[in-house]
Enzyme design. Structure first.
Site, PDB file in Angstrom:
ATOM      1  N   HIS A   1      -9.605   2.105   0.781  1.00 10.12           N
ATOM      2  CA  HIS A   1      -9.509   0.866   1.630  1.00 10.12           C
ATOM      3  C   HIS A   1     -10.601   1.002   2.637  1.00 10.12           C
ATOM      4  O   HIS A   1     -10.499   0.906   3.740  1.00 10.12           O
ATOM      5  CB  HIS A   1      -8.035   0.847   2.344  1.00 10.12           C
ATOM      6  CG  HIS A   1      -7.555  -0.609   2.648  1.00 10.12           C
ATOM      7  ND1 HIS A   1      -8.418  -1.323   3.492  1.00 10.12           N
ATOM      8  CD2 HIS A   1      -6.579  -1.224   2.294  1.00 10.12           C
ATOM      9  CE1 HIS A   1      -7.554  -2.184   3.811  1.00 10.12           C
ATOM     10  NE2 HIS A   1      -6.535  -2.291   2.890  1.00 10.12           N
TER      11      HIS A   1
ATOM     12  N   GLU B   1     -11.627  -3.815  -2.804  1.00 11.49           N
ATOM     13  CA  GLU B   1     -10.625  -2.673  -3.214  1.00 11.49           C
ATOM     14  C   GLU B   1     -10.293  -2.951  -4.547  1.00 11.49           C
ATOM     15  O   GLU B   1      -9.762  -3.966  -5.125  1.00 11.49           O
ATOM     16  CB  GLU B   1      -9.217  -2.919  -2.459  1.00 11.49           C
ATOM     17  CG  GLU B   1      -9.218  -2.630  -0.986  1.00 11.49           C
ATOM     18  CD  GLU B   1      -8.016  -3.680  -0.386  1.00 11.49           C
ATOM     19  OE1 GLU B   1      -6.876  -3.263  -0.642  1.00 11.49           O
ATOM     20  OE2 GLU B   1      -8.372  -4.414   0.552  1.00 11.49           O
TER      21      GLU B   1
ATOM     22  N   HIS C   1       0.774  -1.192   0.092  1.00 14.71           N
ATOM     23  CA  HIS C   1      -0.031  -0.172  -0.010  1.00 14.71           C
ATOM     24  C   HIS C   1       0.712   1.480   0.028  1.00 14.71           C
ATOM     25  O   HIS C   1       0.697   2.191   0.843  1.00 14.71           O
ATOM     26  CB  HIS C   1      -0.788   0.154   1.360  1.00 14.71           C
ATOM     27  CG  HIS C   1      -2.139  -1.314   1.033  1.00 14.71           C
ATOM     28  ND1 HIS C   1      -2.452  -1.595   0.000  1.00 14.71           N
ATOM     29  CD2 HIS C   1      -2.658  -1.618   2.163  1.00 14.71           C
ATOM     30  CE1 HIS C   1      -3.386  -2.644   0.136  1.00 14.71           C
ATOM     31  NE2 HIS C   1      -3.515  -2.749   1.403  1.00 14.71           N
TER      32      HIS C   1
END
Ligand code: BGC
Length: 374
Positions: free
Chosen positions: A208, A339, A136
C-alpha cells in the site's frame, strides 16, 4: 598475420567477457543494507533496513507491517527526493487512522462485503473495520504485525516471514507468508510474495505504498500523468463493494488507456479515484501502469503478475496525520496508490478470478515498481 588477428580477437572477446562479469559483480556489491533499530512493538524490536544501490537510490523497509518507509530516487536535475508518504519516526505508523502507508496488506487486501464469505459450504466472518465491511485484512491485518526479517545473501534483498494463525481475523488455516523485497541495480523495487496454508482459505496480498513523484514539491497528484493498461474496471456501490460488473472505461473518467493527467477528470468521480481496474494482460509479469511527474521528470512503471490494480487517489487524506515526514501536511489527493491485487470481494463474486488457496498449493504474486526519469 592471420594468426595474430585471431589471437587478438580471442583476447578481445575474453577481456569483454571479463569486463562484463566484473560489472555484474560490482553492480551487485554496490547494493548495501544498513539495519537500524527504530523502536519497539509488543516487546519486539523494530528494525529499519535501508537498501542503497550504486545510483544512490535508497529504499527503507521495517519489520513492522513490512512497511516501505522511504524511496529516495533521483529527479531529472540529479537531485534526490523521497517519493513515499510516511513519518519522521516509527511511532507515526502506530497512530489511529494511519492509512496503511507503505504497508504489506493481507490476508485479504481490499474489501470483503460484510466480511462474510463461504468456503466449501462453511461461512466465515472476517473482522469488520470499514463501514460494516472488512478492509485490508480486518482490525489487525498484516500491516500491524511484526514480521521476521533477514537480509538475503547478495545484500540486495530483505526477506520477511509471517505466520498468520488459523482463525486470525476470521480467516481459516495457518498461513505462512514470505515476502522478499529486492532493490535492483536499475532502480526497481521487486516485491515477491509466496504463501501456503494448511486449510483452504482466501488470500489477496498487496503493498500500500503512496507515491507523490514530486517528492513533496507538489501538494497534489493532479499533474501526475497516469496510464493504466486496462479496458475495464469494476464499479462499486456506496460502501465501495463491487457490483460484480466489468465495465468498459472508454469515454469515461476511468479511461487511462493512454497517458492522462489525474487532475483532468478527477472532479467527475465523486471523492476521487478508488477503484479496481481489470488489467488487459494475462498471468505473466507485465508492465500494467506508469506514472510521470513532469516537473521532476520522475517516471514510475508498475509491472505485476496480478489481474487487477486499485488506483486510489488519496481521497481520505485530510491533513490530520501527525509526525509526518518534514511535517508535510498530507491533504486530500496528496499521493496515489497503485495496489496490484486480485479484485475486491472476489470470494463473493463468482465472475471474478479465484482467490482460493488450498493446502499443497503455493500462492505467488510479483510486483515491480521501477523508477527512472524522462
Ligand atoms: C482503499 C481505500 C481506503 C484506503 C485506506 C485503499 O486501498 O481502496 O478505500 O480508504 O485504502 O487508506
Amino acid at each position: 598475420m592471420k594468426k595474430n588477428i585471431v589471437a587478438n580477437l580471442i583476447m578481445f572477446v575474453l577481456l569483454s567477457v571479463f569486463h562484463f562479469a566484473c560489472s555484474l559483480v560490482t553492480s551487485k556489491q554496490a547494493i548495501s543494507v544498513t539495519p537500524q533499530n527504530v523502536g519497539s512493538f509488543e516487546g519486539k524490536l523494530v528494525t529499519e533496513y535501508t537498501l542503497t544501490n550504486a545510483n544512490g537510490m535508497q529504499v527503507g523497509i521495517i519489520n513492522y507491517g513490512g512497511i516501505l518507509t522511504k524511496i529516495i530516487t533521483q529527479a531529472k536535475d540529479g537531485s534526490y527526493g523521497d517519493v513515499l508518504t510516511g513519518y519522521e519516526n516509527f511511532d507515526g505508523y502506530l497512530q489511529k487512522g494511519n492509512p496503511y502507508f507503505g504497508a504489506l496488506i493481507g490476508r485479504y487486501a481490499n474489501r470483503l462485503a460484510k466480511g462474510t464469505y463461504t468456503i466449501d459450504s462453511v461461512e466465515y466472518k472476517a473482522a469488520l473495520n470499514n463501514n460494516g465491511q472488512s478492509l485490508h485484512g480486518g482490525v489487525k491485518g498484516f500491516d500491524k504485525v511484526i514480521w521476521e526479517a533477514r537480509t538475503l545473501p547478495g545484500d540486495s534483498s530483505i526477506q520477511l516471514v509471517y505466520l498468520s494463525k488459523d482463525g486470525e481475523e476470521g480467516y481459516p488455516g495457518n498461513l505462512k507468508v514470505v515476502v522478499v523485497y529486492t532493490l535492483t541495480a536499475n532502480n526497481a523495487i521487486k516485491i515477491e510474495y509466496t504463501a501456503s496454508t494448511d486449510k483452504t482459505t482466501v488470500i489477496n496480498l498487496t503493498n500500500h505504498a503512496y507515491f507523490n513523484l514530486s517528492a513533496g514539491s507538489s501538494p497534489t497528484i493532479y499533474d501526475h500523468v497516469l496510464e493504466i493498461k486496462a479496458d475495464k474496471y469494476t464499479p462499486v456501490d456506496s460502501v465501495l463493494i463491487p457490483t460484480g460488473a466489468l465495465v468498459e472505461v472508454k469515454g469515461t473518467p476511468m479511461d487511462f488507456t493512454s497517458p492522462k493527467k489525474i487532475g483532468k477528470d478527477i472532479n467527475k468521480v465523486p471523492g476521487g479515484y478508488d477503484h479496481n481496474w481489470v488489467l488487459n494482460k494475462t498471468d505473466s509479469l507485465k508492465e500494467v501502469a506508469n506514472v510521470y511527474e513532469p516537473n521532476s521528470g520522475r517516471y514510475l512503471t508498475v509491472a505485476t503478475t496480478e489481474p487487477g490494480i486499485q488506483f486510489y487517489s488519496g481521497n481520505f487524506l485530510d491533513g490530520t496525520l501527525t509526525g509526518t515526514k518534514k511535517g508535510v501536511v498530507y491533504n486530500k489527493h496528496y499521493a496515489l496508490t497503485l495496489e496490484t491485487q486480485h479484485f475486491p470481494d472476489s470470494p463473493n463474486q463468482p465472475g471474478f478470478p479465484s482467490t482460493i488457496l488450498k493446502p499443497g498449493e503455493t500462492y505467488h504474486q510479483t510486483t515491480v515498481y521501477r523508477f527512472s526519469t524522462k
